[in-house]
Design a protein around this motif. Sequence first.
Motif, mmCIF file in Angstrom:
data_model
loop_
_atom_site.group_PDB
_atom_site.id
_atom_site.type_symbol
_atom_site.label_atom_id
_atom_site.label_comp_id
_atom_site.label_asym_id
_atom_site.label_seq_id
_atom_site.Cartn_x
_atom_site.Cartn_y
_atom_site.Cartn_z
ATOM 1 N N THR A 1 -32.545 14.777 15.142
ATOM 2 C CA THR A 1 -32.477 16.203 14.857
ATOM 3 C C THR A 1 -33.028 16.431 13.453
ATOM 4 O O THR A 1 -32.741 15.665 12.527
ATOM 5 C CB THR A 1 -31.047 16.739 14.976
ATOM 6 O OG1 THR A 1 -30.164 15.964 14.163
ATOM 7 C CG2 THR A 1 -30.575 16.667 16.416
ATOM 8 N N GLU B 1 -37.768 23.799 17.894
ATOM 9 C CA GLU B 1 -36.828 24.919 17.993
ATOM 10 C C GLU B 1 -36.840 25.515 19.404
ATOM 11 O O GLU B 1 -36.874 26.737 19.589
ATOM 12 C CB GLU B 1 -37.158 26.005 16.964
ATOM 13 C CG GLU B 1 -37.033 25.558 15.517
ATOM 14 C CD GLU B 1 -37.192 26.716 14.548
ATOM 15 O OE1 GLU B 1 -36.273 27.553 14.468
ATOM 16 O OE2 GLU B 1 -38.239 26.788 13.885
ATOM 17 N N ALA C 1 -34.274 28.303 20.241
ATOM 18 C CA ALA C 1 -34.019 29.337 19.240
ATOM 19 C C ALA C 1 -34.239 30.752 19.749
ATOM 20 O O ALA C 1 -33.609 31.699 19.268
ATOM 21 C CB ALA C 1 -34.892 29.094 18.006
ATOM 22 N N PRO D 1 -27.198 32.897 23.034
ATOM 23 C CA PRO D 1 -26.321 31.744 22.776
ATOM 24 C C PRO D 1 -25.912 30.959 24.016
ATOM 25 O O PRO D 1 -25.929 29.722 24.015
ATOM 26 C CB PRO D 1 -25.115 32.375 22.086
ATOM 27 C CG PRO D 1 -25.674 33.579 21.404
ATOM 28 C CD PRO D 1 -26.728 34.106 22.333
ATOM 29 N N SER E 1 -29.010 29.197 25.427
ATOM 30 C CA SER E 1 -29.386 28.160 24.483
ATOM 31 C C SER E 1 -28.495 26.932 24.640
ATOM 32 O O SER E 1 -28.983 25.791 24.683
ATOM 33 C CB SER E 1 -29.290 28.687 23.048
ATOM 34 O OG SER E 1 -29.519 27.667 22.112
ATOM 35 N N ALA E 2 -27.182 27.156 24.736
ATOM 36 C CA ALA E 2 -26.241 26.045 24.891
ATOM 37 C C ALA E 2 -26.465 25.311 26.204
ATOM 38 O O ALA E 2 -26.390 24.077 26.265
ATOM 39 C CB ALA E 2 -24.808 26.564 24.814
ATOM 40 N N THR F 1 -34.145 22.129 14.543
ATOM 41 C CA THR F 1 -33.117 23.118 14.842
ATOM 42 C C THR F 1 -32.603 23.725 13.544
ATOM 43 O O THR F 1 -32.662 23.094 12.487
ATOM 44 C CB THR F 1 -31.946 22.488 15.630
ATOM 45 O OG1 THR F 1 -30.967 23.503 15.895
ATOM 46 C CG2 THR F 1 -31.281 21.371 14.848
ATOM 47 N N HIS F 2 -32.126 24.962 13.643
ATOM 48 C CA HIS F 2 -31.438 25.600 12.520
ATOM 49 C C HIS F 2 -29.937 25.654 12.782
ATOM 50 O O HIS F 2 -29.188 26.177 11.957
ATOM 51 C CB HIS F 2 -31.984 27.015 12.286
ATOM 52 C CG HIS F 2 -33.346 27.037 11.655
ATOM 53 N ND1 HIS F 2 -33.554 26.700 10.333
ATOM 54 C CD2 HIS F 2 -34.563 27.335 12.167
ATOM 55 C CE1 HIS F 2 -34.843 26.805 10.058
ATOM 56 N NE2 HIS F 2 -35.471 27.185 11.155
ATOM 57 N N ASN F 3 -29.530 25.126 13.929
ATOM 58 C CA ASN F 3 -28.133 25.133 14.311
ATOM 59 C C ASN F 3 -27.470 23.850 13.814
ATOM 60 O O ASN F 3 -27.708 22.763 14.349
ATOM 61 C CB ASN F 3 -28.018 25.246 15.835
ATOM 62 C CG ASN F 3 -26.604 25.462 16.309
ATOM 63 O OD1 ASN F 3 -25.687 24.747 15.900
ATOM 64 N ND2 ASN F 3 -26.413 26.420 17.197
ATOM 65 N N ASP G 1 -25.474 21.877 16.426
ATOM 66 C CA ASP G 1 -26.323 21.116 17.345
ATOM 67 C C ASP G 1 -26.882 19.869 16.669
ATOM 68 O O ASP G 1 -26.965 18.792 17.277
ATOM 69 C CB ASP G 1 -27.483 21.981 17.843
ATOM 70 C CG ASP G 1 -27.066 22.956 18.928
ATOM 71 O OD1 ASP G 1 -25.907 22.863 19.400
ATOM 72 O OD2 ASP G 1 -27.886 23.817 19.294
ATOM 73 N N GLU H 1 -20.604 20.048 8.751
ATOM 74 C CA GLU H 1 -21.506 21.160 8.448
ATOM 75 C C GLU H 1 -21.498 21.461 6.953
ATOM 76 O O GLU H 1 -22.529 21.838 6.383
ATOM 77 C CB GLU H 1 -21.103 22.399 9.243
ATOM 78 C CG GLU H 1 -21.358 22.280 10.724
ATOM 79 C CD GLU H 1 -21.136 23.579 11.473
ATOM 80 O OE1 GLU H 1 -21.346 24.652 10.869
ATOM 81 O OE2 GLU H 1 -20.750 23.531 12.658
#
Length: 251
Positions: free
Chosen positions: A36, A175, A178, A182, A185-186, A207-209, A212, A242
């Motif tokens: 990631t 991404e 993205a 939600p 995406s999940a 990713t920006h999550n 994830d 995080e």
Amino acid sequence: MTDPVISLKNATVTVGNQTEILKGLNLDIYPGDFITVLGTNGAGKSTLFNTISGDLELSAGSVFHQGKDITKVPAVKRTSFIARVFQDPKVGTAPRMTVAENLLLAEKRGSKRTLRNRRLTAEKLDHYRELTAKMGNNLEDRLQTAAGSLSGGQRQALSFLMAIQVKPGLLLLDEHTAALDPKTSAQLMDATNHQVVDNHLTALMITHNLADALTYGNRLIVLNAGNVVLDVAGADKDALTEENLLEYFVH
């Protein structure tokens, strides 16, 4: 030790006369890695992917595939071992072709693509039905539907399946969840993880999550100002939170 699938050695990308986007970046990607990739806007994530795929030339440094220097190999030839899924669900599929026809076309990845002599046999349709059913979004019921008529989530799932239809040496996930809501995406992320793990794929995922990035993959890297500032795997990755990652986004 196993040789890397892809190695970047002192990879540098300079725009204009002085702006460096990648600054002597070094990265080894090993078979079975699911990495990631995190970083702020402008950190060099997309440039890294474009460099690996061959869509962007290095100003200095080298790219190797299984020990062979591919720095000057054009993007079209790298498609024989690199596949990519973009953020936009519209990219990567032919909108007027059916789901089944898109999957059939994907079997030609890395070679000259043509629809001549295409054969959607009952056996192939059964295979595609089984394959699409694994995505968990009823795509298996839409094999004869034009890709342009699919929902965003279904079309992105199709793009993903097309990318792995011929097992790539490296899968670049740019991404790819993205642009989805939600829940969708999940759902796609869960299906992605199963496919990558079950098929022993080697993958990089921007990713920006943060959740994830921590949940998926065996390895995590953070880019900042054109270089890798964190590269962790195994227990070290499992121990991250995080809050740990947020420290790399504070300027």
